[in-house]
Write a protein that holds these residues in place. Structure first.
Motif, PDB file in Angstrom:
ATOM      1  N   THR A 260       0.841  -1.204   0.000  1.00 10.04           N
ATOM      2  CA  THR A 260       0.000   0.000   0.000  1.00 10.04           C
ATOM      3  C   THR A 260       0.874   1.251   0.000  1.00 10.04           C
ATOM      4  O   THR A 260       0.364   2.349   0.212  1.00 10.04           O
ATOM      5  N   ASN A 261       2.167   1.062  -0.240  1.00 13.04           N
ATOM      6  CA  ASN A 261       3.081   2.198  -0.268  1.00 13.04           C
ATOM      7  C   ASN A 261       2.707   3.134  -1.414  1.00 13.04           C
ATOM      8  O   ASN A 261       2.713   2.748  -2.586  1.00 13.04           O
ATOM      9  N   GLU A 262       2.405   4.392  -1.065  1.00 12.57           N
ATOM     10  CA  GLU A 262       1.932   5.346  -2.056  1.00 12.57           C
ATOM     11  C   GLU A 262       2.993   5.646  -3.107  1.00 12.57           C
ATOM     12  O   GLU A 262       2.680   5.837  -4.296  1.00 12.57           O
ATOM     13  N   ASN A 263       4.260   5.693  -2.705  1.00 12.82           N
ATOM     14  CA  ASN A 263       5.347   5.992  -3.644  1.00 12.82           C
ATOM     15  C   ASN A 263       5.463   4.921  -4.726  1.00 12.82           C
ATOM     16  O   ASN A 263       5.660   5.229  -5.909  1.00 12.82           O
ATOM     17  N   ILE A 264       5.336   3.654  -4.306  1.00 14.36           N
ATOM     18  CA  ILE A 264       5.431   2.562  -5.272  1.00 14.36           C
ATOM     19  C   ILE A 264       4.237   2.585  -6.226  1.00 14.36           C
ATOM     20  O   ILE A 264       4.383   2.374  -7.434  1.00 14.36           O
ATOM     21  N   LEU A 265       3.044   2.851  -5.694  1.00 13.87           N
ATOM     22  CA  LEU A 265       1.846   2.888  -6.534  1.00 13.87           C
ATOM     23  C   LEU A 265       1.918   4.013  -7.555  1.00 13.87           C
ATOM     24  O   LEU A 265       1.559   3.828  -8.726  1.00 13.87           O
ATOM     25  N   VAL A 266       2.412   5.171  -7.133  1.00 17.96           N
ATOM     26  CA  VAL A 266       2.544   6.307  -8.050  1.00 17.96           C
ATOM     27  C   VAL A 266       3.603   6.008  -9.111  1.00 17.96           C
ATOM     28  O   VAL A 266       3.420   6.303 -10.305  1.00 17.96           O
ATOM     29  N   TYR A 267       4.720   5.407  -8.670  1.00 16.04           N
ATOM     30  CA  TYR A 267       5.790   5.064  -9.608  1.00 16.04           C
ATOM     31  C   TYR A 267       5.292   4.062 -10.655  1.00 16.04           C
ATOM     32  O   TYR A 267       5.634   4.161 -11.839  1.00 16.04           O
TER      33      TYR A 267
END
Length: 375
Positions: A293-300
């Motif tokens: 659920t890491n937002e940085n990974i999802l955005v990347y």
């Protein structure tokens, strides 16, 4: 379709492709290089859904669409495509049940169509049933009861739909014969994983396979080491040095580059090694996003997917622009490109002639051996 082509490239272009939820309308067509649809269902009254069976062009002609069971079709409940090959005595049935589809009606129609297929035929049943195979529920028990009654075995043992909160096995690949190996792969183009199935059946003898050797870097390194370890000084004392040299060379070639049955790969000409690496990275990121659920990974991941699609468009645009610019007859080349998309002709080209890297490696080792002797 371009992303699907790259996924099939990773899977070494299988003989058959079974799709559910293709979202096509009856008036729309589906074109992918070297494949043709042998059975297809599109929704008439609503959107999305649908099923399709694609086959490689080399075997497409021996399969026929079976439409005599179309009375069992019911949108949003029981959607299927069915094909049969008399030569292999093989049925391929691709089925889709939406999550909101009536389960009792779905199971009744599945039982009806399976009961009408020949008991002496091979059957492949696959698709998205939206019934979790790993849950001890009444729908799952009823489904297994139907499958067991027709001697159909489930071969998918890993989750096929994965999110950060759950993992379910709702995609099925079942057969009434053994020696089937199923592997679940990250698709990168859907919220479902892809299933790669390897199964035995009498393949058609065609130009899609040939006997050849694999000249990989690993095999070249092995060949270099093998020829470097040969005592070439023995040629000086041999009664027939040329025959001995030829015999030793053939032994090393057969040892490091053994002949094997290879499959012809018809990649689209704009598909580069960089695109295949990007496709692999995207599938890894897609799988990673299902466990975090890491937002940085999802955005990347979203940015990478957007860049990936732009790169595909740019690669295609550059390839076809270069073809037009390099052509002496742009009008003829333009029609050639159009026919490429329509699969209306086969492009014939002269074989590429280039120096043999095998001979270069051998001569390098012989030169080294000669220099050592001169010292």
């Amino acid at each position: 379709m371009d992303e699907l082509h790259l996924l099939l490239d990773t899977c070494n272009f299988p003989d058959f492709v079974l799709l559910t939820e293709h979202w096509l309308r009856p008036s729309e067509c589906f074109l992918i290089s070297d494949y043709l649809p042998i059975s297809n269902f599109c929704r008439q009254q609503s959107i999305h859904g649908g099923t399709m069976i694609l086959a490689r062009q080399t075997i497409e002609t021996i399969f026929c669409n079976i439409d005599k069971y179309d009375n069992l079709l019911l949108e949003n409940v029981f959607e299927f495509s069915l094909s049969f090959c008399k030569r292999f005595n093989l049925y391929i049935l691709c089925v889709y049940r939406p999550p909101t589809g009536d389960i009792a009606m779905f199971l009744d129609k599945l039982d009806s169509i399976l009961s009408q297929l020949s008991l002496h035929s091979k059957v492949v049943l696959a698709g998205d049933f939206n019934i979790n195979y790993t849950d001890e529920t009444l729908p799952r028990t009823s489904l297994l009861s139907i499958l067991n009654s027709y001697d159909l075995k489930m071969h998918v043992l890993s989750p096929t739909r994965i999110t950060s909160s759950f993992a379910t096995t709702i995609d099925y690949f079942c057969t009434n014969f053994d020696d089937v190996l199923c592997t679940v792969l990250p698709s990168g183009i859907s919220d479902h994983e892809a299933i790669l199935a390897k199964m035995p059946y009498n393949t058609v003898s065609s130009s899609s396979h040939y006997m050849g050797r694999i000249f990989s870097r690993r095999n070249f390194n092995a060949f270099s080491a093998a020829t470097a370890s040969v005592n070439w000084n023995a040629l000086e004392t041999a009664s027939d040095p040329l025959t001995l040299f030829f015999q030793v060379l053939c032994d090393k070639i057969n040892q490091c580059f053994p002949k094997m049955r290879l499959k012809t790969k018809k990649r689209k000409p704009w598909v580069t090694r960089g695109l295949r690496i990007s496709a692999k990275n995207l599938r890894f990121l897609t799988k990673l996003c299902k466990y975090t659920t890491n937002e940085n990974i999802l955005v990347y991941h979203q940015k990478y997917r957007s860049l990936y699609r732009k790169t595909i468009k740019a690669a295609k645009s550059n390839y076809y622009r270069d073809r037009l610019n390099m052509s002496s007859n742009r009008q003829r080349e333009c029609w050639s490109i159009i026919n490429d998309f329509r699969h209306c002709h086969r492009k014939v080209s002269e074989p590429e002639l280039r120096p043999d890297p095998l001979m270069k490696t051998l001569m390098l080792n012989l030169t080294v051996a000669t220099n050592k002797n001169s010292l």
